[in-house]
Motif scaffolding. Structure first.
Motif, PDB file in Angstrom:
ATOM      1  N   ARG A 160     -75.607  56.703 -51.697  1.00  0.00           N
ATOM      2  CA  ARG A 160     -76.516  56.608 -52.856  1.00  0.00           C
ATOM      3  C   ARG A 160     -76.312  55.294 -53.606  1.00  0.00           C
ATOM      4  NH1 ARG A 160     -74.838  61.839 -53.129  1.00  0.00           N
ATOM      5  NH2 ARG A 160     -73.354  61.407 -54.790  1.00  0.00           N
ATOM      6  N   THR A 161     -75.055  54.869 -53.710  1.00  0.00           N
ATOM      7  CA  THR A 161     -74.757  53.606 -54.389  1.00  0.00           C
ATOM      8  C   THR A 161     -75.338  52.429 -53.616  1.00  0.00           C
ATOM      9  OG1 THR A 161     -72.728  54.564 -55.286  1.00  0.00           O
ATOM     10  CG2 THR A 161     -72.895  52.167 -55.300  1.00  0.00           C
ATOM     11  N   HIS A 162     -75.209  52.461 -52.291  1.00  0.00           N
ATOM     12  CA  HIS A 162     -75.791  51.395 -51.470  1.00  0.00           C
ATOM     13  C   HIS A 162     -77.316  51.374 -51.600  1.00  0.00           C
ATOM     14  CE1 HIS A 162     -72.477  49.553 -49.293  1.00  0.00           C
ATOM     15  NE2 HIS A 162     -71.910  50.746 -49.196  1.00  0.00           N
ATOM     16  N   GLU A 163     -77.919  52.544 -51.631  1.00  0.00           N
ATOM     17  CA  GLU A 163     -79.374  52.612 -51.784  1.00  0.00           C
ATOM     18  C   GLU A 163     -79.795  52.042 -53.130  1.00  0.00           C
ATOM     19  OE1 GLU A 163     -83.217  52.885 -51.092  1.00  0.00           O
ATOM     20  OE2 GLU A 163     -81.681  53.268 -49.576  1.00  0.00           O
ATOM     21  N   ARG A 164     -79.090  52.396 -54.172  1.00  0.00           N
ATOM     22  CA  ARG A 164     -79.395  51.862 -55.504  1.00  0.00           C
ATOM     23  C   ARG A 164     -79.213  50.346 -55.526  1.00  0.00           C
ATOM     24  NH1 ARG A 164     -82.312  51.153 -59.658  1.00  0.00           N
ATOM     25  NH2 ARG A 164     -81.220  50.757 -61.583  1.00  0.00           N
ATOM     26  N   LEU A 165     -78.176  49.861 -54.863  1.00  0.00           N
ATOM     27  CA  LEU A 165     -77.931  48.426 -54.785  1.00  0.00           C
ATOM     28  C   LEU A 165     -79.076  47.722 -54.054  1.00  0.00           C
ATOM     29  CD1 LEU A 165     -75.955  46.155 -55.443  1.00  0.00           C
ATOM     30  CD2 LEU A 165     -74.785  46.638 -53.298  1.00  0.00           C
ATOM     31  N   ARG A 166     -79.553  48.327 -52.954  1.00  0.00           N
ATOM     32  CA  ARG A 166     -80.697  47.757 -52.239  1.00  0.00           C
ATOM     33  C   ARG A 166     -81.923  47.684 -53.136  1.00  0.00           C
ATOM     34  NH1 ARG A 166     -78.272  50.236 -47.760  1.00  0.00           N
ATOM     35  NH2 ARG A 166     -79.179  52.262 -48.188  1.00  0.00           N
ATOM     36  N   GLU A 167     -82.156  48.743 -53.916  1.00  0.00           N
ATOM     37  CA  GLU A 167     -83.294  48.756 -54.840  1.00  0.00           C
ATOM     38  C   GLU A 167     -83.175  47.637 -55.874  1.00  0.00           C
ATOM     39  OE1 GLU A 167     -83.479  52.591 -56.669  1.00  0.00           O
ATOM     40  OE2 GLU A 167     -83.842  53.633 -54.767  1.00  0.00           O
ATOM     41  N   LEU A 168     -81.970  47.473 -56.436  1.00  0.00           N
ATOM     42  CA  LEU A 168     -81.768  46.430 -57.434  1.00  0.00           C
ATOM     43  C   LEU A 168     -81.969  45.034 -56.853  1.00  0.00           C
ATOM     44  CD1 LEU A 168     -78.652  47.829 -59.345  1.00  0.00           C
ATOM     45  CD2 LEU A 168     -80.978  47.625 -60.207  1.00  0.00           C
ATOM     46  N   VAL A 169     -81.466  44.813 -55.640  1.00  0.00           N
ATOM     47  CA  VAL A 169     -81.650  43.515 -54.990  1.00  0.00           C
ATOM     48  C   VAL A 169     -83.124  43.255 -54.749  1.00  0.00           C
ATOM     49  CG1 VAL A 169     -81.236  42.245 -52.835  1.00  0.00           C
ATOM     50  CG2 VAL A 169     -79.348  43.416 -53.978  1.00  0.00           C
ATOM     51  N   GLN A 170     -83.839  44.264 -54.301  1.00  0.00           N
ATOM     52  CA  GLN A 170     -85.277  44.119 -54.049  1.00  0.00           C
ATOM     53  C   GLN A 170     -86.029  43.811 -55.342  1.00  0.00           C
ATOM     54  OE1 GLN A 170     -87.281  47.622 -52.543  1.00  0.00           O
ATOM     55  NE2 GLN A 170     -88.590  46.355 -51.233  1.00  0.00           N
TER      56      GLN A 170
END
Length: 157
Positions: free
Chosen positions: A22-32
């Protein structure tokens, strides 16, 4: 090895792996989102260097100590400590417990000042004590009168 121990460890590992995912997914969203924002900035203002924009650091609210949260955290840290601590050590522990950046010296100085204010207030109330420490630092501990004591029933006559 006992089965319940293995089951518990497997369950804990699954929880941690899920949280990490979930943290990696949130990080991907923030980077995007950041990439989209950078692209928009380049369209609107091509002369702006987006790499030069510094990230905004978290700043604790000004009224932490007024609400009592700061004092509660400071007292909690002091109660768990095995020896007296400086206000800087307490502030560093507070940043660590809140998962904030402990390497940010500016934030550490700000939190140290707030911790010192809370400690002085608690000293006036008799909940903490201070003694001279290394250099100009004070060492703080929970007041002996504040330490939990066991009350024994009054003797019967």
């Amino acid at each position: 090895m006992t089965d319940y121990m293995v089951t518990g460890l497997v369950k804990k590992r699954a929880e941690l792996a899920g949280e990490l995912e979930r943290t990696h997914e949130r990080l991907r969203e923030l980077v995007q989102q950041l990439e989209h924002l950078d692209a928009t900035l380049r369209l609107v203002a091509p002369d702006v260097e987006v790499e030069a924009i510094r990230p905004k650091a978290f700043r604790p609210p000004d009224d932490w100590s007024k609400r009592g949260q700061m004092s509660r955290l400071v007292l909690s840290i002091l109660r768990q400590a095995k020896e007296p601590l400086t206000s800087r050590e307490i502030a560093a522990q507070m940043l660590l417990e809140r998962a904030l950046d402990t390497s940010d010296q500016r934030m550490l100085r700000t939190m140290t000042k707030r911790v010192s204010t809370a400690l002085r207030d608690q000293r006036e109330k008799g909940r903490v004590e201070s003694e001279d420490g290394p250099g100009t630092y004070q060492l703080w501990s929970v007041s002996r009168s504040e330490a939990p004591t066991r009350c024994l029933p009054a003797p019967q006559r």
